[in-house]
Design a protein around this motif. Structure first.
Motif, PDB file in Angstrom:
ATOM      1  N   GLY A  23       7.573   8.514  -7.279  1.00 40.67           N
ATOM      2  CA  GLY A  23       7.225   9.770  -7.922  1.00 40.67           C
ATOM      3  C   GLY A  23       5.904  10.341  -7.455  1.00 40.67           C
ATOM      4  N   TRP A  24       5.701  11.590  -7.853  1.00 42.27           N
ATOM      5  CA  TRP A  24       4.459  12.298  -7.584  1.00 42.27           C
ATOM      6  C   TRP A  24       3.831  12.722  -8.908  1.00 42.27           C
ATOM      7  CZ3 TRP A  24       2.180  12.634  -2.928  1.00 42.27           C
ATOM      8  CH2 TRP A  24       2.956  12.382  -1.799  1.00 42.27           C
ATOM      9  N   TYR A  25       2.527  12.535  -8.992  1.00 46.70           N
ATOM     10  CA  TYR A  25       1.742  12.964 -10.135  1.00 46.70           C
ATOM     11  C   TYR A  25       0.602  13.842  -9.617  1.00 46.70           C
ATOM     12  CZ  TYR A  25       4.156   9.401 -12.872  1.00 46.70           C
ATOM     13  OH  TYR A  25       5.118   8.660 -13.514  1.00 46.70           O
ATOM     14  N   GLN A  52       0.841  -1.203   0.000  1.00 48.59           N
ATOM     15  CA  GLN A  52       0.000   0.000   0.000  1.00 48.59           C
ATOM     16  C   GLN A  52       0.872   1.247   0.000  1.00 48.59           C
ATOM     17  OE1 GLN A  52      -2.567  -0.460   3.493  1.00 48.59           O
ATOM     18  NE2 GLN A  52      -4.279  -0.903   2.130  1.00 48.59           N
ATOM     19  N   LEU A  53       0.372   2.294  -0.664  1.00 44.41           N
ATOM     20  CA  LEU A  53       0.968   3.617  -0.618  1.00 44.41           C
ATOM     21  C   LEU A  53      -0.055   4.551   0.003  1.00 44.41           C
ATOM     22  CD1 LEU A  53       2.633   4.006  -4.153  1.00 44.41           C
ATOM     23  CD2 LEU A  53       3.681   3.228  -2.031  1.00 44.41           C
ATOM     24  N   VAL A  54       0.355   5.291   1.012  1.00 45.25           N
ATOM     25  CA  VAL A  54      -0.566   6.205   1.689  1.00 45.25           C
ATOM     26  C   VAL A  54       0.041   7.598   1.714  1.00 45.25           C
ATOM     27  CG1 VAL A  54      -1.816   6.738   3.797  1.00 45.25           C
ATOM     28  CG2 VAL A  54      -1.514   4.347   3.097  1.00 45.25           C
ATOM     29  N   GLU A  55      -0.674   8.556   1.099  1.00 41.59           N
ATOM     30  CA  GLU A  55      -0.216   9.936   1.065  1.00 41.59           C
ATOM     31  C   GLU A  55      -0.783  10.725   2.233  1.00 41.59           C
ATOM     32  OE1 GLU A  55      -1.161   8.943  -3.394  1.00 41.59           O
ATOM     33  OE2 GLU A  55      -2.122   8.638  -1.441  1.00 41.59           O
ATOM     34  N   SER A  56      -0.075  11.787   2.595  1.00 42.12           N
ATOM     35  CA  SER A  56      -0.556  12.716   3.611  1.00 42.12           C
ATOM     36  C   SER A  56       0.069  14.079   3.367  1.00 42.12           C
ATOM     37  CB  SER A  56      -0.212  12.214   5.014  1.00 42.12           C
ATOM     38  OG  SER A  56       1.183  12.111   5.182  1.00 42.12           O
ATOM     39  N   TRP A  68       0.007   2.684  -6.827  1.00 47.72           N
ATOM     40  CA  TRP A  68      -0.491   4.045  -6.702  1.00 47.72           C
ATOM     41  C   TRP A  68      -1.162   4.252  -5.354  1.00 47.72           C
ATOM     42  CZ3 TRP A  68       0.237   7.908 -10.233  1.00 47.72           C
ATOM     43  CH2 TRP A  68       0.668   7.532 -11.498  1.00 47.72           C
ATOM     44  N   GLY A  69      -0.974   5.434  -4.791  1.00 50.74           N
ATOM     45  CA  GLY A  69      -1.764   5.820  -3.635  1.00 50.74           C
ATOM     46  C   GLY A  69      -3.106   6.370  -4.078  1.00 50.74           C
ATOM     47  N   ARG A  70      -3.955   6.715  -3.109  1.00 54.66           N
ATOM     48  CA  ARG A  70      -5.285   7.230  -3.440  1.00 54.66           C
ATOM     49  C   ARG A  70      -5.285   8.730  -3.676  1.00 54.66           C
ATOM     50  NH1 ARG A  70      -9.650   3.940   0.349  1.00 54.66           N
ATOM     51  NH2 ARG A  70      -9.153   1.862  -0.431  1.00 54.66           N
ATOM     52  N   LYS A 116       1.096  28.121  -6.437  1.00 54.43           N
ATOM     53  CA  LYS A 116       0.252  28.932  -7.294  1.00 54.43           C
ATOM     54  C   LYS A 116      -1.137  28.293  -7.397  1.00 54.43           C
ATOM     55  CE  LYS A 116       4.291  29.935 -10.197  1.00 54.43           C
ATOM     56  NZ  LYS A 116       4.842  29.862 -11.562  1.00 54.43           N
ATOM     57  N   PRO A 117      -2.162  29.084  -7.696  1.00 54.36           N
ATOM     58  CA  PRO A 117      -3.498  28.498  -7.866  1.00 54.36           C
ATOM     59  C   PRO A 117      -3.527  27.359  -8.891  1.00 54.36           C
ATOM     60  CG  PRO A 117      -3.660  30.871  -7.700  1.00 54.36           C
ATOM     61  CD  PRO A 117      -2.190  30.547  -7.753  1.00 54.36           C
ATOM     62  N   GLU A 118      -2.700  27.449  -9.929  1.00 56.22           N
ATOM     63  CA  GLU A 118      -2.686  26.396 -10.943  1.00 56.22           C
ATOM     64  C   GLU A 118      -2.043  25.101 -10.449  1.00 56.22           C
ATOM     65  OE1 GLU A 118      -1.594  29.552 -11.263  1.00 56.22           O
ATOM     66  OE2 GLU A 118       0.248  29.654 -12.481  1.00 56.22           O
ATOM     67  N   ASP A 119      -1.464  25.103  -9.238  1.00 58.96           N
ATOM     68  CA  ASP A 119      -0.959  23.862  -8.645  1.00 58.96           C
ATOM     69  C   ASP A 119      -2.080  23.062  -7.991  1.00 58.96           C
ATOM     70  OD1 ASP A 119       1.902  25.719  -7.508  1.00 58.96           O
ATOM     71  OD2 ASP A 119       1.787  24.386  -9.249  1.00 58.96           O
ATOM     72  N   THR A 120      -3.282  23.631  -7.899  1.00 59.29           N
ATOM     73  CA  THR A 120      -4.407  22.952  -7.284  1.00 59.29           C
ATOM     74  C   THR A 120      -4.720  21.658  -8.029  1.00 59.29           C
ATOM     75  OG1 THR A 120      -5.389  24.990  -6.442  1.00 59.29           O
ATOM     76  CG2 THR A 120      -6.865  23.115  -6.752  1.00 59.29           C
ATOM     77  N   ALA A 121      -4.730  20.544  -7.292  1.00 57.68           N
ATOM     78  CA  ALA A 121      -4.959  19.228  -7.891  1.00 57.68           C
ATOM     79  C   ALA A 121      -4.950  18.174  -6.791  1.00 57.68           C
ATOM     80  CB  ALA A 121      -3.878  18.903  -8.918  1.00 57.68           C
ATOM     81  N   VAL A 122      -5.345  16.970  -7.157  1.00 62.41           N
ATOM     82  CA  VAL A 122      -5.086  15.808  -6.313  1.00 62.41           C
ATOM     83  C   VAL A 122      -3.683  15.315  -6.657  1.00 62.41           C
ATOM     84  CG1 VAL A 122      -5.733  13.445  -5.769  1.00 62.41           C
ATOM     85  CG2 VAL A 122      -7.517  15.170  -6.153  1.00 62.41           C
ATOM     86  N   TYR A 123      -2.855  15.140  -5.645  1.00 62.96           N
ATOM     87  CA  TYR A 123      -1.484  14.671  -5.836  1.00 62.96           C
ATOM     88  C   TYR A 123      -1.414  13.196  -5.440  1.00 62.96           C
ATOM     89  CZ  TYR A 123       0.141  19.289  -6.953  1.00 62.96           C
ATOM     90  OH  TYR A 123       0.340  20.489  -7.584  1.00 62.96           O
ATOM     91  N   LEU A 124      -0.916  12.386  -6.365  1.00 60.72           N
ATOM     92  CA  LEU A 124      -0.858  10.945  -6.177  1.00 60.72           C
ATOM     93  C   LEU A 124       0.584  10.468  -6.175  1.00 60.72           C
ATOM     94  CD1 LEU A 124      -3.283  11.515  -8.647  1.00 60.72           C
ATOM     95  CD2 LEU A 124      -3.981   9.402  -7.524  1.00 60.72           C
TER      96      LEU A 124
END
Length: 122
Positions: free
Chosen positions: A35-37, A3-7, A112-114, A86-94
Motif C-alpha cells: 500500500g501507499w500512505y 527493505q522498501l525503497v520508493e522512487s 515501511w519505506g522512507r 491537486k495542491p492538497e495531494d502534496t505530501a511525503v508518500y510512503l
C-alpha cells in the motif's frame, strides 16, 4: 534484511501526473498486501491505497478516479499512478507491505519505506 525503497516523487503542476514505485528486496518469501500512505506537514499519516496479493484494490475517497495502484509480483514492486494532481495531494508518500521473510522466521511483518516527496504547485 528486508527493505522498501520508493522512487518517482517530485514537483509537478496542478493537473499533472506522477508515477511512484516501491520495490521490496531482501530475504523475501512472500509479499501480501502492499500500500501507499501519505503524510503532509503537521498531519497524521493517512491511507491512500492498498492492493492485495490477488490484486484487490482499495482507495481513499479523495483519490478515487485519479490514482491507480498496481503491482508486479515477480518484481515485488508496487506502483501508484497519480493523475489530475491537486495542491492538497502534496505530501511525503510512503510505501508499506506485509512481508514474510527468512529474517522474520517466515512470519508476516509490516515494513515501511522512507518515503518520497510529492509537491503539487504552480
Amino acid at each position: 534484511q528486508v527493505q522498501l525503497v520508493e522512487s518517482g516523487g517530485g514537483l509537478v503542476q496542478p493537473g499533472g501526473s506522477l508515477t511512484l514505485s516501491c520495490a521490496a528486496s531482501g530475504s523475501i518469501i512472500r509479499v501480501n498486501t502492499m500500500g501507499w500512505y501519505c503524510q503532509a506537514p503537521g498531519k497524521q499519516r493517512e491511507l491512500v491505497a492498498t492492493i492485495s496479493s490477488g490484486a484487490r484494490t482499495n482507495y481513499v475517497d479523495s483519490v478515487k478516479g485519479r490514482f491507480t495502484i498496481s503491482r508486479d509480483n515477480a518484481k515485488n514492486t508496487v506502483y501508484l499512478q497519480m493523475n489530475s494532481l491537486k495542491p492538497e495531494d502534496t505530501a511525503v508518500y510512503l510505501c508499506n507491505a506485509d512481508i514474510s521473510s527468512i529474517t522474520s522466521g517466515y512470519a508476516y511483518r509490516p515494513y515501511w519505506g522512507r518515503g518520497t516527496q510529492v509537491t503539487v504547485s504552480s
